[in-house]
Write a protein that holds these residues in place. Structure first.
Motif, short mmCIF file in Angstrom:
data_model
loop_
_atom_site.label_atom_id
_atom_site.label_comp_id
_atom_site.label_asym_id
_atom_site.label_seq_id
_atom_site.Cartn_x
_atom_site.Cartn_y
_atom_site.Cartn_z
N SER A 136 -78.48 19.79 36.09
CA SER A 136 -77.64 20.42 35.08
C SER A 136 -76.69 21.38 35.77
O SER A 136 -76.95 21.83 36.89
CB SER A 136 -78.51 21.18 34.08
N LEU A 137 -75.57 21.66 35.12
CA LEU A 137 -74.68 22.66 35.66
C LEU A 137 -74.41 23.76 34.65
O LEU A 137 -73.61 24.66 34.89
CB LEU A 137 -73.35 22.03 36.11
N GLY A 180 -83.06 27.59 27.75
CA GLY A 180 -84.20 27.39 28.61
C GLY A 180 -83.99 26.32 29.66
O GLY A 180 -84.72 26.24 30.64
N GLN A 181 -82.97 25.44 29.48
CA GLN A 181 -82.75 24.35 30.42
C GLN A 181 -81.66 24.66 31.44
O GLN A 181 -81.44 23.86 32.35
CB GLN A 181 -82.33 23.08 29.65
N GLY A 182 -80.95 25.76 31.29
CA GLY A 182 -79.81 26.04 32.16
C GLY A 182 -80.24 26.42 33.56
O GLY A 182 -81.40 26.75 33.81
N VAL A 183 -79.28 26.38 34.49
CA VAL A 183 -79.62 26.65 35.90
C VAL A 183 -79.91 28.13 36.15
O VAL A 183 -80.51 28.47 37.16
CB VAL A 183 -78.51 26.18 36.86
N LEU A 184 -79.47 29.01 35.28
CA LEU A 184 -79.75 30.43 35.49
C LEU A 184 -80.95 30.89 34.68
O LEU A 184 -81.18 32.07 34.51
CB LEU A 184 -78.52 31.27 35.13
N GLU A 185 -81.68 29.95 34.14
CA GLU A 185 -82.86 30.33 33.36
C GLU A 185 -84.14 30.05 34.14
O GLU A 185 -84.12 29.33 35.14
CB GLU A 185 -82.81 29.62 32.00
N ASN A 186 -85.24 30.62 33.67
CA ASN A 186 -86.41 30.76 34.53
C ASN A 186 -86.95 29.45 35.11
O ASN A 186 -87.31 29.41 36.27
CB ASN A 186 -87.53 31.47 33.76
#
Lengths: 103, 676
Positions: free
Chosen positions: B196-197, B203-209
């Motif tokens: 993902s970008l 919750g699925q993003g690259v800056l999430e845990n």
């Protein structure tokens, strides 16, 4: 009018603009621009037929266009290099004057 | 109607439309191009304020609006817009400062023949930068990032008939491209590792845990965490765009553009993009800090690069004589401060400094622009002088900007944001070297700014241009006054006693008490003292005995000629790059040419010689043997050949025309012939 028709109309319009530009301009860079426009009209057709055509396959049209874009990028580089070479040779980039290959 | 992330796309789109309108407008129609650019920017500013208001109601959340761009196979490529306090504050700053710069340009570019294109490019630049700010996808950010690069190329080379401007535009474009290659690689690697970008995606993003834990968990060769590698590659992009050491060389040359462009590039947009990028992906940069076993932390690299840049830029600024180049190197140095703050773990301090710096640096550049416009494009401070009584508003606002940049205590915004950074550097437990570099740069900053003001505004006019200078019209002075108000007022949003801005940015509780002001008072007193040393030194060397003639030698040149020559030559970085990278490039080009010419060309020539040889043999045989009867046949062949050769005009247009006609005929045949 279906979306396919619309896309085809736009792309033929784009093609005509490109053709007119390529034929009517004497500046080689602008001729190159016209050719790029024609190329992109063709790309638009690929996408349109892929997207709205009878049997949309997963990515055919897209891949075609990606390749065409990559080739166009290389073509632009070669074209610009040729223009620079022509400029060095005849000190301008008027296409009419680049006619030393005449028979 | 409340402003949500769904409306965020409007902010960059309006300037983009203005750019399109400007491009289509007839060249003579100045009012349409400039008017649409300014109106679009003003509406974007209002929208950005609405966005800020909406973001401040829930500062700890990231409101997103994601959508699928295209489907490729089973996985859609998704882009999105992100609304959080960071985006909102940056948007407000960019649109406000941008708007003032647009208005200033009305006066500054008045006499320019390409007025219309200028506003078209400015709008494109603003649109691209706002696109970087609102993006919720590294891909969308990258696209806008490259558009920023393109617009900066167009603007730096706006006076392209000057060879130096054309060269500076190319230099800026190519140098930043080196960093962008790192960013692109980081982007691809990130996509490969996480699929993902999107930054935030429920919750699925690259800056999430989830993604961060996965990235930090993997290690590469040498024990390097995957997140460190990707973070550093992304940081490469920031090094290029934000003019950090070792890619800072393009920024001073970018001064070849018109001065409003320098203000836009050095204050609000392009250089801020790099700092913003690191702040945006901060969770990714930071996640490896918890790992003890890794050889290097991403943020440590950021901190040291920032510290080196801060010190280097401040040093070189002392030896420059062009008013805009002094400011350019001070920008390099201030961006170093911001990177330093990011590196030592306080991204809120970095953004605070970014915002205040945007105001006072835009003010200084526009002030310089006002001077240059009044003095008929004289930029050498040795030839200026004596402008204070003639340009009172410009002098007063420039002095405010100078004091804000130097960090004169309490009243000026630069003081508070610089304090925040120094305190963060002091609290960093890895090393205190960045703190010392920052403190040394404080002295130098106060010093070179005092020199700049003393040489430009005080003393006697030292050229005819400076002699005849007079204050500019209101369209140029009002933006200066508004920016000067910002350069003073903005600091009070983030004082230690009431750190409203930092609390809102990070979404934490606001603790306001005068007590905090006292806690770090030791360091604060030290930095106030250092500012005093810098100002005093500058006054002692330049203010006490004012320069009387343009030829008089600089007091520092008298004491340390070699050092000052090296500084004036920017410590030889350009020469170094020319001797290494440039020569390597030249070598490979020569090698490729040599292969082309001697190896491949030799082969072709050999074959050609072979052909010639066999031709000669044939000819001998022909002339002696078969000559007679074939002459007649060949005459007829030649006749028809000449007829056909007439079609070969050598005119590409002719061929193209024939092809077009043939194409149309073919199409008609196919259509009328009923083929489908």
């Amino acid at each position: 009018m279906t979306p396919l028709h619309l896309c085809l109309l736009i792309s033929s319009g784009l093609f005509c603009i490109g053709l007119t530009g390529a034929l009517a301009r004497s500046n080689t860079i602008l001729v190159l621009l016209g050719i790029e426009l024609m190329l992109n009209a063709a790309n638009l057709n690929f996408i349109a037929f892929w997207r709205f055509g009878p049997a949309p396959s997963p990515a055919n049209g897209m891949i075609f266009v990606l390749f065409a874009i990559a080739v166009a990028a290389a073509e632009a580089a070669v074209g610009l290099a040729l223009i620079i070479a022509v400029y060095r040779h005849q000190k301008n980039i008027r296409l009419q004057e680049a006619n030393t290959l005449r028979g | 109607m409340t402003f949500t992330a769904n409306h965020l796309w409007l902010i960059p789109t309006l300037p983009l439309l203005a750019a399109g309108l400007g491009a289509l407008a007839p060249s003579k129609d100045r009012r349409l191009a400039a008017g649409s650019a300014i109106v679009a920017m003003a509406i974007s500013f209002v929208l950005a304020c609405l966005a800020l208001q909406s973001a401040l109601q829930a500062p700890a959340t990231h409101a997103v609006a994601n959508f699928a761009w295209f489907d490729l196979g089973a996985s859609p490529m998704r882009l999105g817009f992100l609304l959080d306090p960071l985006t909102a504050f940056m948007c407000v700053m960019v649109t406000f400062v941008g708007l003032l710069i647009f208005i200033f340009s009305l006066g500054y570019m008045q006499a320019d023949a390409n007025f219309k294109q200028f506003f078209c490019f400015l709008s494109l630049f603003a649109a691209a930068m706002l696109g970087v700010l609102v993006a919720n996808s590294l891909l969308l950010l990258f696209i806008c990032w490259e558009l920023v690069g393109l617009a900066s190329y167009l603007l730096i080379g706006f006076w392209f008939h000057k060879p130096s401007a054309a060269a500076a535009a190319k230099k800026a474009f190519i140098t930043t491209r080196i960093g962008d290659l790192g960013l692109l690689l980081g982007l691809l690697w990130l996509y490969d590792a996480t699929g993902s970008l999107l930054f935030y995606d429920g919750g699925q993003g690259v800056l999430e845990n989830t993604a961060l834990a996965a990235l930090a968990g993997q290690t590469l060769g040498g024990g390097l965490a995957l997140s460190t590698a990707i973070g550093l590659l992304i940081f490469c992009g920031a090094i290029g765009k934000s003019g950090q050491f070792p890619l800072h060389v393009w920024l001073p040359d970018a001064m070849e553009g018109p001065t409003p462009v320098s203000a836009l590039i050095h204050a609000a947009t392009m250089v801020a993009a790099g700092v913003f990028l690191v702040a945006r992906v901060y969770p990714l940069m930071q996640i490896d800090a918890a790992l003890a076993a890794v050889p290097v932390h991403a943020l440590t690299v950021v901190a040291f690069i920032g510290a080196i840049t801060a010190l280097l830029g401040a040093f070189i600024a002392c030896g420059q004589n062009d008013i805009k180049r002094v400011l350019a190197f001070s920008t390099v140095s201030q961006l170093g401060y911001m990177m330093l703050a990011l590196g030592v773990g306080s991204w809120t301090a970095a953004i605070f400094h970014l915002l205040t710096h945007a105001f006072f640096k835009a003010l200084l550049f526009l002030g310089a622009g006002s001077v240059i416009h009044a003095a008929h494009h004289e930029q050498d401070i040795r030839l200026l002088g004596g402008l204070r009584p003639k340009m009172k508003i410009t002098f007063a606002t420039f002095a405010i900007g100078m004091m804000a940049l130097s960090g004169v205590p309490f009243l000026f915004s630069g003081f508070w944001s610089k304090e925040a950074i120094l305190h963060a550097a002091h609290a960093w437990d890895v090393s205190h070297l960045p703190l010392y570099a920052g403190l040394a740069a404080v002295v130098l900053t106060a010093f070179y700014m005092t020199r700049l003001v003393a040489e430009t505004f005080l003393g006697q006019p030292r050229s005819a241009a400076a002699e005849h200078a007079h204050e500019n019209s209101a369209v140029m002075t009002i933006p200066l006054i508004l920016l000067a108000l910002g350069a003073i007022g903005l600091g009070f949003l983030g004082t230690p006693a009431w750190p409203w801005l930092q609390a809102r940015l990070s979404g934490t509780e606001l603790h306001s008490s005068l007590h905090h002001l006292m806690e770090g008072s030791g360091l604060m007193l030290l930095s106030i003292g250092l500012v005093g040393v810098g100002l005093g030194l500058g006054w002692w060397l330049y203010g006490r005995r004012l320069r009387t003639t343009a030829e008089a030698r600089d007091p520092l040149v008298v004491t340390a000629p070699q050092v000052m020559a090296a500084l004036a030559n920017r410590l030889g970085f350009d020469e170094l790059y020319a001797a290494t990278v440039g020569r390597l490039n030249h070598f490979t080009a020569t090698l490729a040419q040599g292969i082309d010419r001697w190896v491949l060309g030799g082969l072709v020539n050999f074959l050609a010689q072979l052909g010639v040889f066999s031709g000669t043999v044939n000819r001998q045989l022909d002339e002696d043997g078969l000559n007679g009867g074939f002459d007649q046949i060949s005459a007829s062949v030649r006749g028809s050949g000449q007829r056909y050769a007439q079609a070969q005009t050598g005119e590409a247009h002719g061929y193209l025309r024939v092809m077009a006609v043939a194409f149309i005929v073919l199409a008609l045949v196919l259509v009328l012939g009923g083929a489908r």
